[in-house]
Write an enzyme that holds these catalytic residues in place. Structure first.
Site, mmCIF file in Angstrom:
data_model
loop_
_atom_site.group_PDB
_atom_site.id
_atom_site.type_symbol
_atom_site.label_atom_id
_atom_site.label_comp_id
_atom_site.label_asym_id
_atom_site.label_seq_id
_atom_site.Cartn_x
_atom_site.Cartn_y
_atom_site.Cartn_z
ATOM 1 N N ARG A 112 23.639 27.544 8.640
ATOM 2 C CA ARG A 112 24.104 26.240 9.106
ATOM 3 C C ARG A 112 25.556 25.998 8.696
ATOM 4 O O ARG A 112 25.935 26.199 7.552
ATOM 5 C CB ARG A 112 23.208 25.123 8.552
ATOM 6 N N GLY A 184 31.825 27.288 12.242
ATOM 7 C CA GLY A 184 31.061 28.528 12.234
ATOM 8 C C GLY A 184 30.322 28.756 13.530
ATOM 9 O O GLY A 184 30.423 29.827 14.153
ATOM 10 N N TYR A 488 25.605 25.124 24.280
ATOM 11 C CA TYR A 488 24.752 24.042 24.765
ATOM 12 C C TYR A 488 23.337 24.593 24.893
ATOM 13 O O TYR A 488 22.723 24.563 25.947
ATOM 14 C CB TYR A 488 25.245 23.519 26.117
#
Length: 558
Positions: A112, A184, A488
């Protein structure tokens, strides 16, 4: 920056593997997270207290750290699968240890940066997993003379933008709009932004990187090789390793830019304006971006109390005196006036596209959880998104069908975000990076459903609507494949196998191609070949990660 992969790193890796093998022999039936934690406690550097970087559900701060970067409200509920462990490293050596302990103890890793994954894949999983949260890797270092910057993979783009703006009035970087998005994930997937027609994607302007691979090696561009460096700039870095930093080629912009936003409703000729926009926006001077956001709004003067409004949003790399003649020549029907326009600095234009007033302090974009909230709907509501590319102008009748579907939504709860191509985007080869959507596309059109009510019923109702709209779009968008964009992310396109109820861990090339060709077109094959070479056991995986051609079990639980 640290030097790549040292002899001491080799000794550490060998030590971890040997000790974990010993742990397996002694505790073969204990939960994998217990062995994982034992491995970490034995091998994190002595100057690092495990409590300062490792969190389990028993820790008081576990939930706040987990939720601090869960950007989609859909995945904040208690029913969402949560990690057995969160690791928040400060140093690359701690990432090496985390990778190797996870490998040896059957734990998946989810990486993350900013937490904006549309389907929550950077912090959810259906199998035992660890979240490797990189928010401490947020340093930004700028070389003004060389016009370059190193940025940690855990930084958000607002931090990068602000740091650049404090260093120079004429340097910038072409990345995204939402300031809390992590670099990232954004950069490794491509990275759209308001200057894409002038400078291309963020990934087009990356010149080096640091990645830690499945074997714990720290690699830069030279040591990783050009194949892997190609793959992580648009192919999704989390399929190949843990990226810790990017080196960027900064771009030069004028001290003065011009922005405007003008809204037109159906009663103000919006349909005809949007239709004509298709022929104009992709062919404008590359210094201009003219995008549109379209959705239902309340209106007391029309039947049903709602209408469709199209907001034409623009940034021009120059002053208003040059912009207005260009618009008058190319799109006089839009009727942009001098009073609609505002001259700003580059960082103020970033505030504008990030959903902030240009009057607020630019420092607001440096916060991961700013006190002043952005007006961008995607930061405020539950949402589901889909993406298409348009290669031929859509008819007025086609748009009218979209308006009918949008009017099924409450005011401001459905949106089309339409961004033109042309300029630099049509000049770059579709094989230059894994991101293939270049020449031949007029614009991209993101379809968003928003909702405020929690719970499965409200969620399913809105997601079903988004699928209905997406089905309606089929005749008007790209075909063979119907292309999409991995940043997306949309799991409706297809998913990989995981070691869940069906026991399957291997995903075939044919199965992954169902979604992979939509994101990457013919570049998908090369990505799979690179993945097979650098991570043959498919350790770095998720529901839409690049698969290895011959993945085999690499841990005791797979």
């Amino acid at each position: 920056m640290k030097t790549p992969y040292s002899f001491l790193s080799i000794l550490m890796i060998v030590s971890i593997i040997l000790s974990c093998n010993s742990c397996h022999a002694q505790s073969s039936h204990s939960p994998p997270q217990n062995d994982f934690l034992q491995c970490l406690s034995l091998h994190l550097p002595n100057n690092t207290g495990i409590s300062s970087v490792v969190y389990t559900p028993n820790d008081a701060s576990y939930l706040s750290i987990l939720l601090s970067s869960v950007r989609s409200l859909r995945f904040r509920s208690s029913s969402t699968p949560r990690p057995q462990v969160i690791v928040t490293p400060f140093e690359e050596s701690q990432i090496q240890t985390t990778i190797l302990c996870a490998r040896e103890n059957g734990m998946q890793i989810r990486i993350r940066s900013g937490g904006h994954d549309y389907e929550g894949l950077s912090y959810t999983s259906q199998v035992p997993f660890v979240v490797l949260d990189l928010f401490n890797f947020s340093e930004v270092s700028i070389d003004v003379d060389q016009k370059t910057a190193w940025v940690g993979a855990g930084a958000i783009i607002g931090q990068l933008y602000y740091r650049i703006s404090q260093t120079s009035k004429t340097l910038a970087f072409p990345a995204g709009a939402c300031p809390t998005v992590g670099v990232g994930g954004l950069f490794s997937g491509g990275g759209y932004g308001p200057m894409l027609r002038k400078f291309g994607l963020a990934a087009d302007n990356i010149i080096d990187a640091r990645i830690i691979d499945v074997n714990g090696r720290i690699l830069d561009r030279k040591s990783m090789g050009e194949d892997l460096f190609w793959a992580i700039r648009g192919g999704g870095g989390s399929s190949f390793g843990v990226i810790t930093a990017w080196k960027l080629k900064l771009v030069t912009v004028p001290e003065t830019l011009t922005i405007f936003s003008v809204g037109r409703t159906l009663e103000q000729n919006a349909t005809q304006l949007v239709h004509k926009w298709q022929y104009i926006a992709p062919n404008l001077n590359e210094d201009i971006l003219l995008s549109i956001s379209i959705g239902p709004v309340n209106s007391s003067g029309v039947a049903g109390g709602k209408t469709i409004q199209a907001n034409f949003n623009s940034v021009y790399l120059g002053g208003v005196d040059k912009l207005l003649p260009l618009l008058e020549q190319s799109f006089p029907e839009l009727g942009v006036r001098r009073e609609d326009c505002t001259e700003v600095s580059w960082i103020q234009s970033a505030l504008f596209f990030g959903g902030y007033s240009i009057q607020v302090s630019p420092e607001v974009v440096t916060s991961r959880n700013p006190e002043i909230r952005s007006t961008l709907p995607i930061t405020r509501y539950y949402f589901k998104a889909k993406l298409d590319y348009v290669q031929e102008p859509i008819s007025i009748k086609g748009f009218e069908g979209m308006w009918k579907l949008l009017l099924e939504r409450e005011a401001n709860m459905g949106e089309l975000l339409v961004v033109p191509y042309g300029g630099k985007m049509k000049e770059i080869s579709e094989t230059a990076l894994p991101f293939p959507h270049r020449a031949g596309n007029l614009y991209k059109i993101q379809q968003l459903a928003y909702w405020e009510e929690s719970g499965a019923v409200a969620s399913e109702r809105s997601i079903s609507w988004s699928r209905k709209l997406h089905d309606y779009m089929t005749p008007y968008v790209s075909k063979s494949p119907r292309a999409s964009y991995m940043n997306y992310r949309d799991l409706d396109l297809g998913v990989n196998n995981y070691n869940g109820g069906d026991g399957k861990t291997t995903t075939s090339y044919a199965q992954a191609s169902v979604w992979g060709l939509k994101y990457f077109k013919n570049n998908f094959k090369r990505l799979v070949q690179i993945k097979t070479k650098v991570d043959p056991t498919n350790f770095f995986r998720n529901e839409q990660s690049i698969p290895s051609l011959y993945s085999k079990s690499s841990s005791k639980n797979n």
